[in-house]
Design a protein around this motif. Structure first.
Motif, PDB file in Angstrom:
ATOM      1  N   VAL A  23       0.819  -1.209   0.000  1.00 23.43           N
ATOM      2  CA  VAL A  23       0.000   0.000   0.000  1.00 23.43           C
ATOM      3  C   VAL A  23       0.855   1.261   0.000  1.00 23.43           C
ATOM      4  N   VAL A  32      -5.949  -1.579   5.789  1.00 21.93           N
ATOM      5  CA  VAL A  32      -6.194  -2.766   4.974  1.00 21.93           C
ATOM      6  C   VAL A  32      -6.041  -4.027   5.828  1.00 21.93           C
ATOM      7  N   HIS A  65      -7.355  -5.060  -0.480  1.00 24.91           N
ATOM      8  CA  HIS A  65      -6.586  -3.997  -1.105  1.00 24.91           C
ATOM      9  C   HIS A  65      -7.183  -3.633  -2.462  1.00 24.91           C
TER      10      HIS A  65
END
Lengths: 167, 300
Positions: A23, A32, A65
Protein backbone atom coordinates in the motif's frame (compact mmCIF):
# COMPACT_ATOMS: atom_id res chain seq x y z
CA UNK A 1 -8.91 -17.24 22.39
CA UNK A 2 -9.71 -20.20 20.18
CA UNK A 3 -6.97 -21.81 18.13
CA UNK A 4 -7.91 -20.27 14.80
CA UNK A 5 -7.85 -16.78 16.30
CA UNK A 6 -4.47 -17.59 17.79
CA UNK A 7 -3.17 -18.69 14.40
CA UNK A 8 -4.49 -15.52 12.82
CA UNK A 9 -2.93 -13.37 15.54
CA UNK A 10 0.46 -14.90 14.84
CA UNK A 11 0.30 -13.74 11.23
CA UNK A 12 -0.36 -10.09 11.96
CA UNK A 13 3.26 -8.87 11.76
CA UNK A 14 3.71 -10.57 8.39
CA UNK A 15 0.45 -9.17 7.11
CA UNK A 16 1.45 -5.68 8.27
CA UNK A 17 4.77 -5.96 6.50
CA UNK A 18 3.19 -7.08 3.25
CA UNK A 19 0.47 -4.46 3.46
CA UNK A 20 2.99 -1.68 4.07
CA UNK A 21 5.08 -2.70 1.08
CA UNK A 22 1.96 -3.09 -1.04
CA UNK A 23 0.00 0.00 0.00
CA UNK A 24 2.92 2.33 0.65
CA UNK A 25 1.58 4.32 3.58
CA UNK A 26 1.60 2.99 7.15
CA UNK A 27 -1.83 4.16 8.29
CA UNK A 28 -3.57 3.08 5.11
CA UNK A 29 -1.69 -0.22 5.25
CA UNK A 30 -2.96 -0.90 8.76
CA UNK A 31 -6.47 0.00 7.55
CA UNK A 32 -6.19 -2.77 4.97
CA UNK A 33 -4.87 -5.20 7.58
CA UNK A 34 -7.76 -4.29 9.84
CA UNK A 35 -10.27 -4.92 7.03
CA UNK A 36 -8.53 -8.21 6.32
CA UNK A 37 -8.64 -9.35 9.95
CA UNK A 38 -12.27 -8.37 10.37
CA UNK A 39 -13.21 -10.31 7.27
CA UNK A 40 -11.07 -13.28 8.25
CA UNK A 41 -12.65 -13.43 11.69
CA UNK A 42 -16.14 -13.30 10.22
CA UNK A 43 -15.35 -16.06 7.77
CA UNK A 44 -12.99 -18.22 9.77
CA UNK A 45 -15.32 -21.19 9.56
CA UNK A 46 -14.59 -21.15 5.83
CA UNK A 47 -10.88 -21.70 6.23
CA UNK A 48 -10.28 -25.27 5.10
CA UNK A 49 -7.51 -26.61 7.27
CA UNK A 50 -5.57 -28.30 4.51
CA UNK A 51 -4.22 -25.00 3.27
CA UNK A 52 -1.95 -22.73 5.26
CA UNK A 53 -3.69 -20.00 7.16
CA UNK A 54 -1.07 -17.57 5.93
CA UNK A 55 -2.04 -18.10 2.29
CA UNK A 56 -5.69 -17.78 3.17
CA UNK A 57 -5.07 -14.52 5.01
CA UNK A 58 -2.91 -13.12 2.22
CA UNK A 59 -5.66 -13.82 -0.27
CA UNK A 60 -8.12 -11.89 1.87
CA UNK A 61 -5.65 -9.05 2.36
CA UNK A 62 -4.98 -8.76 -1.35
CA UNK A 63 -8.69 -8.72 -2.11
CA UNK A 64 -9.35 -6.04 0.49
CA UNK A 65 -6.59 -4.00 -1.11
CA UNK A 66 -8.11 -4.40 -4.58
CA UNK A 67 -11.56 -3.48 -3.33
CA UNK A 68 -10.15 -0.41 -1.70
CA UNK A 69 -8.44 0.64 -4.91
CA UNK A 70 -11.60 0.12 -6.95
CA UNK A 71 -13.65 2.22 -4.61
CA UNK A 72 -11.40 5.22 -4.92
CA UNK A 73 -11.25 5.82 -8.65
CA UNK A 74 -11.08 3.49 -11.61
CA UNK A 75 -8.07 5.11 -13.26
CA UNK A 76 -4.64 3.70 -13.91
CA UNK A 77 -2.93 6.00 -11.44
CA UNK A 78 -5.15 5.11 -8.51
CA UNK A 79 -2.67 2.94 -6.68
CA UNK A 80 -0.42 5.96 -6.24
CA UNK A 81 -3.03 8.12 -4.60
CA UNK A 82 -1.84 7.63 -1.07
CA UNK A 83 1.55 9.09 -1.82
CA UNK A 84 2.35 12.21 -3.75
CA UNK A 85 4.65 10.60 -6.25
CA UNK A 86 5.67 12.17 -9.51
CA UNK A 87 4.81 8.88 -11.15
CA UNK A 88 4.87 9.95 -14.80
CA UNK A 89 8.32 11.47 -14.27
CA UNK A 90 9.65 8.26 -12.76
CA UNK A 91 8.43 6.18 -15.63
CA UNK A 92 9.47 8.53 -18.39
CA UNK A 93 12.98 9.44 -17.39
CA UNK A 94 13.95 6.23 -15.59
CA UNK A 95 15.50 8.18 -12.77
CA UNK A 96 17.84 6.30 -10.54
CA UNK A 97 15.64 5.42 -7.64
CA UNK A 98 17.28 5.33 -4.25
CA UNK A 99 14.27 4.27 -2.32
CA UNK A 100 12.96 0.86 -3.19
CA UNK A 101 9.63 1.58 -1.57
CA UNK A 102 9.13 4.45 -4.02
CA UNK A 103 10.12 2.29 -6.95
CA UNK A 104 7.66 -0.37 -5.84
CA UNK A 105 4.85 2.16 -5.61
CA UNK A 106 5.58 3.24 -9.16
CA UNK A 107 4.79 -0.27 -10.38
CA UNK A 108 1.27 -1.34 -11.31
CA UNK A 109 -0.42 -2.93 -8.29
CA UNK A 110 -0.54 -6.44 -9.77
CA UNK A 111 3.19 -6.51 -10.52
CA UNK A 112 4.00 -5.12 -7.11
CA UNK A 113 1.79 -7.69 -5.39
CA UNK A 114 3.48 -10.56 -7.23
CA UNK A 115 7.01 -9.37 -6.54
CA UNK A 116 6.30 -8.80 -2.87
CA UNK A 117 4.86 -12.27 -2.35
CA UNK A 118 8.02 -13.78 -3.75
CA UNK A 119 10.53 -11.34 -2.28
CA UNK A 120 9.04 -10.80 1.19
CA UNK A 121 7.42 -14.12 1.86
CA UNK A 122 9.57 -16.37 -0.28
CA UNK A 123 6.47 -17.88 -1.82
CA UNK A 124 6.61 -20.35 -4.65
CA UNK A 125 4.97 -19.25 -7.87
CA UNK A 126 2.03 -21.58 -7.47
CA UNK A 127 1.38 -20.33 -3.95
CA UNK A 128 1.50 -16.78 -5.28
CA UNK A 129 -0.79 -17.76 -8.16
CA UNK A 130 -3.30 -19.12 -5.65
CA UNK A 131 -3.26 -15.93 -3.62
CA UNK A 132 -3.49 -13.61 -6.61
CA UNK A 133 -6.07 -15.89 -8.21
CA UNK A 134 -4.33 -16.00 -11.59
CA UNK A 135 -2.52 -18.72 -13.58
CA UNK A 136 1.14 -19.35 -12.84
CA UNK A 137 2.11 -17.99 -16.26
CA UNK A 138 0.53 -14.68 -15.31
CA UNK A 139 2.49 -14.57 -12.07
CA UNK A 140 5.70 -15.14 -14.01
CA UNK A 141 4.99 -12.45 -16.56
CA UNK A 142 4.11 -9.97 -13.82
CA UNK A 143 7.34 -10.84 -12.06
CA UNK A 144 9.32 -10.43 -15.27
CA UNK A 145 7.85 -7.09 -16.12
CA UNK A 146 7.99 -5.77 -12.58
CA UNK A 147 11.58 -6.81 -12.08
CA UNK A 148 12.62 -5.33 -15.40
CA UNK A 149 10.98 -2.04 -14.42
CA UNK A 150 12.68 -2.07 -11.01
CA UNK A 151 15.97 -2.73 -12.72
CA UNK A 152 15.34 0.24 -15.03
CA UNK A 153 14.82 2.38 -11.95
CA UNK A 154 18.16 1.26 -10.59
CA UNK A 155 16.87 -0.95 -7.81
CA UNK A 156 18.98 -3.88 -6.71
CA UNK A 157 22.39 -2.66 -7.74
CA UNK A 158 25.34 -4.03 -5.83
CA UNK A 159 26.30 -0.62 -4.47
CA UNK A 160 22.86 0.06 -3.14
CA UNK A 161 22.65 -3.13 -1.14
CA UNK A 162 26.10 -2.58 0.30
CA UNK A 163 25.19 0.95 1.38
CA UNK A 164 22.00 -0.26 2.94
CA UNK A 165 23.87 -2.79 5.02
CA UNK A 166 26.07 -0.08 6.42
CA UNK A 167 23.13 1.83 7.90
CA UNK B 1 15.96 -33.94 -14.83
CA UNK B 2 18.35 -32.75 -17.51
CA UNK B 3 21.39 -30.54 -17.51
CA UNK B 4 21.17 -29.62 -21.17
CA UNK B 5 21.47 -25.90 -21.77
CA UNK B 6 18.66 -26.02 -24.32
CA UNK B 7 16.12 -26.65 -21.63
CA UNK B 8 16.79 -23.57 -19.56
CA UNK B 9 14.10 -20.97 -20.13
CA UNK B 10 12.99 -17.76 -18.49
CA UNK B 11 10.99 -19.68 -15.92
CA UNK B 12 14.08 -21.51 -14.73
CA UNK B 13 16.10 -18.33 -14.57
CA UNK B 14 13.46 -16.52 -12.54
CA UNK B 15 13.12 -19.47 -10.19
CA UNK B 16 16.87 -19.52 -9.77
CA UNK B 17 17.01 -15.80 -8.98
CA UNK B 18 14.21 -16.23 -6.45
CA UNK B 19 16.01 -19.08 -4.69
CA UNK B 20 13.27 -21.54 -5.60
CA UNK B 21 15.71 -24.04 -7.09
CA UNK B 22 17.52 -24.65 -3.82
CA UNK B 23 15.62 -27.91 -3.42
CA UNK B 24 16.52 -29.00 -6.92
CA UNK B 25 20.33 -29.08 -7.04
CA UNK B 26 20.52 -30.70 -10.48
CA UNK B 27 18.48 -28.02 -12.17
CA UNK B 28 20.21 -25.33 -10.15
CA UNK B 29 23.57 -26.52 -11.43
CA UNK B 30 22.21 -26.57 -14.97
CA UNK B 31 21.12 -22.95 -14.66
CA UNK B 32 24.47 -21.93 -13.23
CA UNK B 33 26.21 -23.61 -16.12
CA UNK B 34 23.90 -21.85 -18.54
CA UNK B 35 24.62 -18.48 -16.99
CA UNK B 36 28.37 -19.01 -16.99
CA UNK B 37 28.49 -18.42 -20.72
CA UNK B 38 26.01 -15.57 -20.64
CA UNK B 39 27.25 -12.61 -18.57
CA UNK B 40 24.30 -10.34 -19.47
CA UNK B 41 21.78 -12.85 -18.24
CA UNK B 42 23.88 -13.57 -15.18
CA UNK B 43 23.95 -9.87 -14.35
CA UNK B 44 20.19 -9.69 -14.80
CA UNK B 45 19.59 -12.61 -12.47
CA UNK B 46 21.96 -11.17 -9.91
CA UNK B 47 20.01 -7.89 -10.06
CA UNK B 48 16.75 -9.72 -9.46
CA UNK B 49 18.16 -11.58 -6.48
CA UNK B 50 19.44 -8.30 -5.10
CA UNK B 51 16.02 -6.75 -5.56
CA UNK B 52 14.62 -9.41 -3.27
CA UNK B 53 17.28 -8.72 -0.70
CA UNK B 54 16.72 -4.97 -0.91
CA UNK B 55 13.00 -5.42 -0.43
CA UNK B 56 13.46 -7.69 2.57
CA UNK B 57 15.92 -5.31 4.17
CA UNK B 58 13.74 -2.28 3.54
CA UNK B 59 10.69 -3.76 5.23
CA UNK B 60 12.33 -5.91 7.87
CA UNK B 61 11.57 -3.39 10.60
CA UNK B 62 7.84 -3.94 10.43
CA UNK B 63 8.11 -7.52 11.61
CA UNK B 64 9.74 -6.38 14.81
CA UNK B 65 7.17 -3.67 15.56
CA UNK B 66 4.65 -4.30 18.31
CA UNK B 67 1.21 -4.98 16.91
CA UNK B 68 -0.90 -1.80 17.12
CA UNK B 69 -3.73 -1.98 19.60
CA UNK B 70 -6.37 -1.33 16.97
CA UNK B 71 -5.42 -4.67 15.39
CA UNK B 72 -4.72 -6.80 18.45
CA UNK B 73 -7.99 -5.88 20.08
CA UNK B 74 -9.89 -7.34 17.13
CA UNK B 75 -8.78 -10.73 18.32
CA UNK B 76 -9.52 -10.10 21.97
CA UNK B 77 -13.05 -8.90 21.67
CA UNK B 78 -14.82 -9.66 18.45
CA UNK B 79 -18.35 -9.17 19.48
CA UNK B 80 -20.06 -5.85 19.81
CA UNK B 81 -19.28 -2.53 18.25
CA UNK B 82 -16.65 -2.31 15.56
CA UNK B 83 -13.78 -0.04 16.53
CA UNK B 84 -14.14 3.38 14.98
CA UNK B 85 -11.11 4.62 13.11
CA UNK B 86 -11.62 8.25 13.81
CA UNK B 87 -13.89 10.90 12.40
CA UNK B 88 -14.29 11.12 8.65
CA UNK B 89 -12.20 13.74 6.93
CA UNK B 90 -14.50 16.26 5.31
CA UNK B 91 -13.31 19.77 6.03
CA UNK B 92 -14.92 22.87 4.66
CA UNK B 93 -13.30 26.23 4.33
CA UNK B 94 -16.31 27.55 6.21
CA UNK B 95 -14.86 28.30 9.60
CA UNK B 96 -18.25 28.33 11.33
CA UNK B 97 -19.65 24.94 10.31
CA UNK B 98 -18.02 21.64 11.22
CA UNK B 99 -19.61 18.75 9.39
CA UNK B 100 -19.15 15.61 11.42
CA UNK B 101 -20.29 12.27 10.01
CA UNK B 102 -20.05 9.47 12.52
CA UNK B 103 -20.96 5.91 11.70
CA UNK B 104 -23.65 4.52 13.97
CA UNK B 105 -23.99 0.78 13.55
CA UNK B 106 -26.51 0.29 16.32
CA UNK B 107 -28.93 -2.58 15.78
CA UNK B 108 -31.63 -0.81 17.73
CA UNK B 109 -34.83 -0.17 15.76
CA UNK B 110 -36.03 2.53 18.08
CA UNK B 111 -35.66 5.87 16.34
CA UNK B 112 -35.76 8.04 19.43
CA UNK B 113 -33.17 5.94 21.20
CA UNK B 114 -30.81 6.26 18.25
CA UNK B 115 -31.42 9.98 18.01
CA UNK B 116 -30.38 10.68 21.56
CA UNK B 117 -27.23 8.58 21.27
CA UNK B 118 -26.24 10.05 17.95
CA UNK B 119 -26.55 13.68 18.97
CA UNK B 120 -23.88 13.08 21.63
CA UNK B 121 -21.64 11.38 19.11
CA UNK B 122 -22.07 14.17 16.59
CA UNK B 123 -21.11 16.69 19.25
CA UNK B 124 -18.12 14.57 20.26
CA UNK B 125 -17.12 14.40 16.62
CA UNK B 126 -17.41 18.16 16.31
CA UNK B 127 -15.27 18.73 19.36
CA UNK B 128 -12.61 16.17 18.40
CA UNK B 129 -10.99 18.54 15.92
CA UNK B 130 -9.87 22.15 16.12
CA UNK B 131 -11.53 24.65 13.78
CA UNK B 132 -9.73 24.50 10.48
CA UNK B 133 -8.95 27.50 8.34
CA UNK B 134 -7.22 25.45 5.67
CA UNK B 135 -7.93 25.58 1.96
CA UNK B 136 -10.31 23.10 0.43
CA UNK B 137 -9.23 19.48 0.25
CA UNK B 138 -8.04 18.33 -3.15
CA UNK B 139 -10.81 16.52 -5.09
CA UNK B 140 -9.08 13.16 -4.82
CA UNK B 141 -9.74 13.16 -1.07
CA UNK B 142 -13.51 13.38 -1.53
CA UNK B 143 -14.33 9.70 -1.62
CA UNK B 144 -15.05 8.29 1.83
CA UNK B 145 -13.55 4.93 1.07
CA UNK B 146 -13.42 3.29 4.42
CA UNK B 147 -16.89 4.50 5.41
CA UNK B 148 -18.33 3.19 2.16
CA UNK B 149 -16.70 -0.12 2.85
CA UNK B 150 -18.24 -0.30 6.31
CA UNK B 151 -21.74 -0.03 4.92
CA UNK B 152 -21.36 -1.76 1.57
CA UNK B 153 -22.87 -5.20 1.52
CA UNK B 154 -21.79 -7.94 -0.87
CA UNK B 155 -24.25 -10.72 -0.54
CA UNK B 156 -24.00 -14.13 -2.06
CA UNK B 157 -26.75 -16.69 -2.17
CA UNK B 158 -26.16 -18.51 1.13
CA UNK B 159 -24.53 -21.87 0.68
CA UNK B 160 -26.67 -24.50 2.37
CA UNK B 161 -25.18 -27.50 0.62
CA UNK B 162 -23.98 -28.87 3.94
CA UNK B 163 -27.64 -29.32 4.82
CA UNK B 164 -28.52 -30.85 1.48
CA UNK B 165 -30.24 -27.71 0.20
CA UNK B 166 -29.43 -26.19 -3.18
CA UNK B 167 -30.68 -22.94 -4.69
CA UNK B 168 -33.11 -23.68 -7.51
CA UNK B 169 -34.36 -20.22 -8.29
CA UNK B 170 -33.69 -16.60 -7.44
CA UNK B 171 -35.83 -13.65 -8.33
CA UNK B 172 -36.24 -10.02 -7.50
CA UNK B 173 -39.56 -9.13 -5.93
CA UNK B 174 -41.25 -5.86 -6.84
CA UNK B 175 -40.01 -2.93 -4.80
CA UNK B 176 -42.61 -2.04 -2.22
CA UNK B 177 -42.58 1.15 -0.15
CA UNK B 178 -38.97 1.75 -1.02
CA UNK B 179 -37.79 -1.73 0.03
CA UNK B 180 -35.79 -3.96 -2.28
CA UNK B 181 -36.29 -7.68 -1.84
CA UNK B 182 -34.82 -10.86 -3.25
CA UNK B 183 -36.40 -14.32 -3.14
CA UNK B 184 -34.26 -17.45 -3.20
CA UNK B 185 -35.83 -20.86 -3.35
CA UNK B 186 -33.91 -23.91 -2.19
CA UNK B 187 -34.79 -27.45 -3.14
CA UNK B 188 -33.60 -30.76 -1.77
CA UNK B 189 -33.53 -34.34 -3.05
CA UNK B 190 -36.10 -35.50 -0.53
CA UNK B 191 -38.59 -33.05 -1.98
CA UNK B 192 -38.18 -30.44 0.74
CA UNK B 193 -38.60 -26.86 -0.27
CA UNK B 194 -37.65 -23.74 1.56
CA UNK B 195 -37.70 -20.09 0.55
CA UNK B 196 -35.36 -17.39 1.78
CA UNK B 197 -36.37 -13.76 1.43
CA UNK B 198 -33.75 -11.07 1.91
CA UNK B 199 -34.64 -7.43 1.84
CA UNK B 200 -33.39 -4.02 2.78
CA UNK B 201 -34.38 -2.79 6.21
CA UNK B 202 -34.36 0.86 5.34
CA UNK B 203 -36.67 2.57 2.96
CA UNK B 204 -35.33 4.59 0.14
CA UNK B 205 -36.95 7.91 0.93
CA UNK B 206 -35.87 11.35 2.03
CA UNK B 207 -35.28 11.18 5.78
CA UNK B 208 -36.73 13.46 8.43
CA UNK B 209 -34.21 15.91 9.74
CA UNK B 210 -34.26 16.61 13.45
CA UNK B 211 -32.85 19.60 15.25
CA UNK B 212 -31.26 19.54 18.67
CA UNK B 213 -29.15 21.64 20.95
CA UNK B 214 -26.35 20.52 23.18
CA UNK B 215 -23.74 22.47 25.07
CA UNK B 216 -24.18 25.65 23.08
CA UNK B 217 -24.11 23.81 19.78
CA UNK B 218 -26.88 23.31 17.26
CA UNK B 219 -27.20 19.91 15.69
CA UNK B 220 -29.22 18.79 12.69
CA UNK B 221 -29.35 15.01 12.63
CA UNK B 222 -31.02 12.29 10.66
CA UNK B 223 -30.72 8.66 9.69
CA UNK B 224 -30.40 7.55 6.12
CA UNK B 225 -30.16 3.84 5.42
CA UNK B 226 -27.18 2.42 7.30
CA UNK B 227 -25.78 5.82 8.16
CA UNK B 228 -26.41 8.47 10.75
CA UNK B 229 -25.66 12.08 9.93
CA UNK B 230 -24.99 14.89 12.34
CA UNK B 231 -24.42 18.45 11.20
CA UNK B 232 -23.03 20.64 13.95
CA UNK B 233 -22.64 24.39 14.17
CA UNK B 234 -21.69 26.67 17.01
CA UNK B 235 -23.85 29.63 16.18
CA UNK B 236 -27.48 30.50 15.63
CA UNK B 237 -26.43 32.73 12.76
CA UNK B 238 -25.63 29.66 10.67
CA UNK B 239 -28.69 28.25 8.88
CA UNK B 240 -28.27 24.52 9.46
CA UNK B 241 -31.45 23.27 7.80
CA UNK B 242 -30.67 24.18 4.18
CA UNK B 243 -27.24 22.57 4.37
CA UNK B 244 -28.74 19.46 6.02
CA UNK B 245 -31.40 19.23 3.36
CA UNK B 246 -28.89 19.52 0.60
CA UNK B 247 -26.88 16.64 2.06
CA UNK B 248 -29.94 14.49 2.70
CA UNK B 249 -31.35 15.14 -0.72
CA UNK B 250 -28.09 14.23 -2.44
CA UNK B 251 -27.67 11.06 -0.43
CA UNK B 252 -31.09 9.85 -1.46
CA UNK B 253 -30.38 10.54 -5.09
CA UNK B 254 -27.17 8.58 -4.97
CA UNK B 255 -28.84 5.49 -3.52
CA UNK B 256 -31.34 5.46 -6.38
CA UNK B 257 -28.75 5.95 -9.09
CA UNK B 258 -27.11 2.56 -8.67
CA UNK B 259 -24.35 1.88 -11.14
CA UNK B 260 -23.42 5.49 -11.79
CA UNK B 261 -20.17 7.02 -10.60
CA UNK B 262 -20.47 8.66 -7.19
CA UNK B 263 -20.65 12.43 -7.41
CA UNK B 264 -17.81 14.30 -5.85
CA UNK B 265 -17.34 17.73 -4.29
CA UNK B 266 -15.24 19.49 -6.89
CA UNK B 267 -14.75 22.66 -4.99
CA UNK B 268 -15.78 22.83 -1.38
CA UNK B 269 -15.57 26.61 -1.38
CA UNK B 270 -18.42 26.74 -3.82
CA UNK B 271 -20.74 25.62 -1.04
CA UNK B 272 -20.54 29.29 -0.16
CA UNK B 273 -20.03 31.28 2.98
CA UNK B 274 -23.03 31.24 5.33
CA UNK B 275 -24.95 34.30 4.22
CA UNK B 276 -28.71 33.83 4.16
CA UNK B 277 -29.05 35.31 0.70
CA UNK B 278 -26.68 32.80 -0.86
CA UNK B 279 -28.29 29.64 0.54
CA UNK B 280 -31.34 27.82 -0.81
CA UNK B 281 -34.74 28.66 0.66
CA UNK B 282 -35.77 26.74 3.76
CA UNK B 283 -39.45 26.49 3.07
CA UNK B 284 -40.77 24.45 0.20
CA UNK B 285 -38.77 21.89 -1.69
CA UNK B 286 -35.00 21.71 -1.43
CA UNK B 287 -33.06 23.09 -4.38
CA UNK B 288 -32.97 20.96 -7.49
CA UNK B 289 -30.37 20.81 -10.23
CA UNK B 290 -29.26 24.07 -11.60
CA UNK B 291 -30.76 26.33 -9.02
CA UNK B 292 -27.90 26.80 -6.60
CA UNK B 293 -25.03 24.87 -8.02
CA UNK B 294 -24.20 26.59 -11.24
CA UNK B 295 -20.74 25.11 -11.07
CA UNK B 296 -22.20 21.64 -10.92
CA UNK B 297 -21.11 20.76 -7.41
CA UNK B 298 -22.78 18.04 -5.51
CA UNK B 299 -22.36 16.43 -2.13
CA UNK B 300 -21.29 12.80 -2.11
Amino acid sequence: MDDVKWLIAREIPHLRRYALALVGEPHAADDVVQDCLERALRKRSLWRREGSIRSWLYKILYNEHLQRLRRRRPTASLENEEIDLPTPALQESALHCHDIAEALQALPADQRAAILLVALEGMSYDAAAEILDVPIGTVRSRLSRGRAALREAGVGSEQEVRLRRLK
Amino acid sequence: MTSSGDDIGERDLLAYADGLLDQDPARKRAVELFLRGRPEEARRMRAYALQNEAIRTRFAGVLAEPVPERLSRLLDAERGRRPLRGAARIAASLALIAIGVVLGWAASESASQDEGVFVSRAVAGYRSGAASHAAALPPRENHLGWLSQQVAVNIDVPDLSALGLYPVSRSRLPTAEGHSTVRIEYGAPAGRRIVLVIGTRWQNRVPTIHLAREGGLRIAHWQDGPLSYGLVADSDAVPLEPVAEMIAERQERKIRAIGREPEVIRDVRSLGTPQPAALPAVEGNPAHDGETQGTGTRVN
